[in-house]
Design a protein around this motif. Structure first.
Motif, PDB file in Angstrom:
ATOM      1  N   MET A 202       0.822  -1.209   0.000  1.00 40.04           N
ATOM      2  CA  MET A 202       0.000   0.000   0.000  1.00 40.04           C
ATOM      3  C   MET A 202       0.859   1.263   0.000  1.00 40.04           C
ATOM      4  N   HIS A 203       2.050   1.172   0.545  1.00 45.49           N
ATOM      5  CA  HIS A 203       2.955   2.317   0.609  1.00 45.49           C
ATOM      6  C   HIS A 203       4.028   2.266  -0.468  1.00 45.49           C
ATOM      7  N   SER A 204       3.784   1.443  -1.491  1.00 45.15           N
ATOM      8  CA  SER A 204       4.681   1.318  -2.653  1.00 45.15           C
ATOM      9  C   SER A 204       6.096   0.885  -2.281  1.00 45.15           C
ATOM     10  N   LYS A 205       6.215   0.122  -1.205  1.00 44.81           N
ATOM     11  CA  LYS A 205       7.511  -0.432  -0.805  1.00 44.81           C
ATOM     12  C   LYS A 205       7.695  -1.838  -1.383  1.00 44.81           C
ATOM     13  N   ALA A 206       6.599  -2.398  -1.910  1.00 43.49           N
ATOM     14  CA  ALA A 206       6.589  -3.704  -2.579  1.00 43.49           C
ATOM     15  C   ALA A 206       5.507  -3.628  -3.650  1.00 43.49           C
ATOM     16  N   ILE A 207       5.524  -4.578  -4.558  1.00 49.21           N
ATOM     17  CA  ILE A 207       4.610  -4.541  -5.702  1.00 49.21           C
ATOM     18  C   ILE A 207       3.561  -5.642  -5.581  1.00 49.21           C
ATOM     19  N   PHE A 208       2.295  -5.273  -5.832  1.00 48.52           N
ATOM     20  CA  PHE A 208       1.237  -6.270  -5.890  1.00 48.52           C
ATOM     21  C   PHE A 208       1.481  -7.168  -7.093  1.00 48.52           C
ATOM     22  N   ASN A 209       1.304  -8.477  -6.913  1.00 53.22           N
ATOM     23  CA  ASN A 209       1.426  -9.371  -8.063  1.00 53.22           C
ATOM     24  C   ASN A 209       0.054  -9.566  -8.714  1.00 53.22           C
ATOM     25  N   TYR A 210       0.047 -10.242  -9.847  1.00 56.06           N
ATOM     26  CA  TYR A 210      -1.183 -10.402 -10.622  1.00 56.06           C
ATOM     27  C   TYR A 210      -2.292 -11.070  -9.805  1.00 56.06           C
ATOM     28  N   LYS A 211      -1.970 -12.151  -9.100  1.00 57.05           N
ATOM     29  CA  LYS A 211      -2.997 -12.866  -8.339  1.00 57.05           C
ATOM     30  C   LYS A 211      -3.589 -11.997  -7.243  1.00 57.05           C
ATOM     31  N   GLU A 212      -2.761 -11.186  -6.605  1.00 55.26           N
ATOM     32  CA  GLU A 212      -3.256 -10.285  -5.564  1.00 55.26           C
ATOM     33  C   GLU A 212      -4.168  -9.217  -6.158  1.00 55.26           C
TER      34      GLU A 212
ATOM     35  N   GLU B 105     -11.668  -8.647  -7.697  1.00 53.62           N
ATOM     36  CA  GLU B 105     -12.847  -9.497  -7.511  1.00 53.62           C
ATOM     37  C   GLU B 105     -13.573  -9.176  -6.214  1.00 53.62           C
ATOM     38  N   TYR B 106     -12.844  -8.784  -5.178  1.00 56.47           N
ATOM     39  CA  TYR B 106     -13.484  -8.427  -3.915  1.00 56.47           C
ATOM     40  C   TYR B 106     -14.471  -7.287  -4.128  1.00 56.47           C
ATOM     41  N   PHE B 107     -14.087  -6.345  -4.963  1.00 54.89           N
ATOM     42  CA  PHE B 107     -14.966  -5.202  -5.233  1.00 54.89           C
ATOM     43  C   PHE B 107     -15.945  -5.502  -6.362  1.00 54.89           C
ATOM     44  N   ASN B 108     -16.111  -6.770  -6.709  1.00 53.24           N
ATOM     45  CA  ASN B 108     -17.064  -7.219  -7.726  1.00 53.24           C
ATOM     46  C   ASN B 108     -16.863  -6.531  -9.060  1.00 53.24           C
ATOM     47  N   SER B 109     -15.634  -6.182  -9.353  1.00 53.12           N
ATOM     48  CA  SER B 109     -15.274  -5.557 -10.635  1.00 53.12           C
ATOM     49  C   SER B 109     -16.049  -4.274 -10.900  1.00 53.12           C
ATOM     50  N   LYS B 110     -16.589  -3.654  -9.860  1.00 57.32           N
ATOM     51  CA  LYS B 110     -17.357  -2.415 -10.039  1.00 57.32           C
ATOM     52  C   LYS B 110     -16.457  -1.184 -10.125  1.00 57.32           C
ATOM     53  N   LEU B 111     -15.217  -1.351  -9.718  1.00 61.45           N
ATOM     54  CA  LEU B 111     -14.264  -0.248  -9.753  1.00 61.45           C
ATOM     55  C   LEU B 111     -13.145  -0.621 -10.708  1.00 61.45           C
ATOM     56  N   SER B 112     -12.648   0.350 -11.437  1.00 58.60           N
ATOM     57  CA  SER B 112     -11.594   0.042 -12.404  1.00 58.60           C
ATOM     58  C   SER B 112     -10.258  -0.174 -11.703  1.00 58.60           C
ATOM     59  N   LEU B 113      -9.422  -0.957 -12.345  1.00 59.91           N
ATOM     60  CA  LEU B 113      -8.071  -1.159 -11.829  1.00 59.91           C
ATOM     61  C   LEU B 113      -7.308   0.157 -11.808  1.00 59.91           C
ATOM     62  N   ASP B 114      -7.500   0.967 -12.836  1.00 57.87           N
ATOM     63  CA  ASP B 114      -6.826   2.276 -12.892  1.00 57.87           C
ATOM     64  C   ASP B 114      -7.183   3.119 -11.671  1.00 57.87           C
ATOM     65  N   TYR B 115      -8.452   3.089 -11.292  1.00 55.32           N
ATOM     66  CA  TYR B 115      -8.898   3.850 -10.131  1.00 55.32           C
ATOM     67  C   TYR B 115      -8.297   3.283  -8.840  1.00 55.32           C
ATOM     68  N   LEU B 116      -8.442   1.977  -8.638  1.00 53.73           N
ATOM     69  CA  LEU B 116      -7.984   1.358  -7.401  1.00 53.73           C
ATOM     70  C   LEU B 116      -6.484   1.497  -7.183  1.00 53.73           C
ATOM     71  N   PHE B 117      -5.729   1.359  -8.272  1.00 54.59           N
ATOM     72  CA  PHE B 117      -4.274   1.315  -8.139  1.00 54.59           C
ATOM     73  C   PHE B 117      -3.575   2.579  -8.621  1.00 54.59           C
ATOM     74  N   GLU B 118      -4.308   3.674  -8.662  1.00 51.17           N
ATOM     75  CA  GLU B 118      -3.684   4.953  -8.989  1.00 51.17           C
ATOM     76  C   GLU B 118      -2.791   5.364  -7.823  1.00 51.17           C
ATOM     77  N   GLU B 119      -1.544   5.582  -8.117  1.00 50.56           N
ATOM     78  CA  GLU B 119      -0.616   6.036  -7.085  1.00 50.56           C
ATOM     79  C   GLU B 119      -0.667   7.554  -7.043  1.00 50.56           C
ATOM     80  N   SER B 120      -0.827   8.077  -5.853  1.00 46.79           N
ATOM     81  CA  SER B 120      -0.901   9.528  -5.736  1.00 46.79           C
ATOM     82  C   SER B 120      -0.203   9.976  -4.473  1.00 46.79           C
TER      83      SER B 120
END
Length: 68
Positions: A34-44, A50-65
């Motif tokens: 979450m603090h960009s000290k490690a990288i999420f892998n594909y399965k994660e 899937e937890y968010f039922n695909s209602k939110l885009s990956l771009d939105y969820l994983f936008e680093e700001s």
């Protein structure tokens, strides 16, 4: 930091610890990711998406700001 993902976790009434358990990532590793000290892998990413039922885009969820 992934502020959008953090906000969505809170909107679902979960702590990061609870959410990490639901998506099968250790609490300490999830915090690092979450603090960009490690990288999420594909399965994660897939489990999070899937937890968010695909209602939110990956771009939105994983936008680093930078919080201002």
């Amino acid at each position: 930091m992934f502020y959008n993902l953090s906000a969505e976790i809170k909107r679902h009434g979960l702590s990061q610890k609870e959410f990490a358990k639901k998506v099968k990532i250790s609490e300490s590793l999830f915090s690092k990711k979450m603090h960009s000290k490690a990288i999420f892998n594909y399965k994660e990413i897939k489990r999070i998406f899937e937890y968010f039922n695909s209602k939110l885009s990956l771009d939105y969820l994983f936008e680093e700001s930078i919080k201002r």
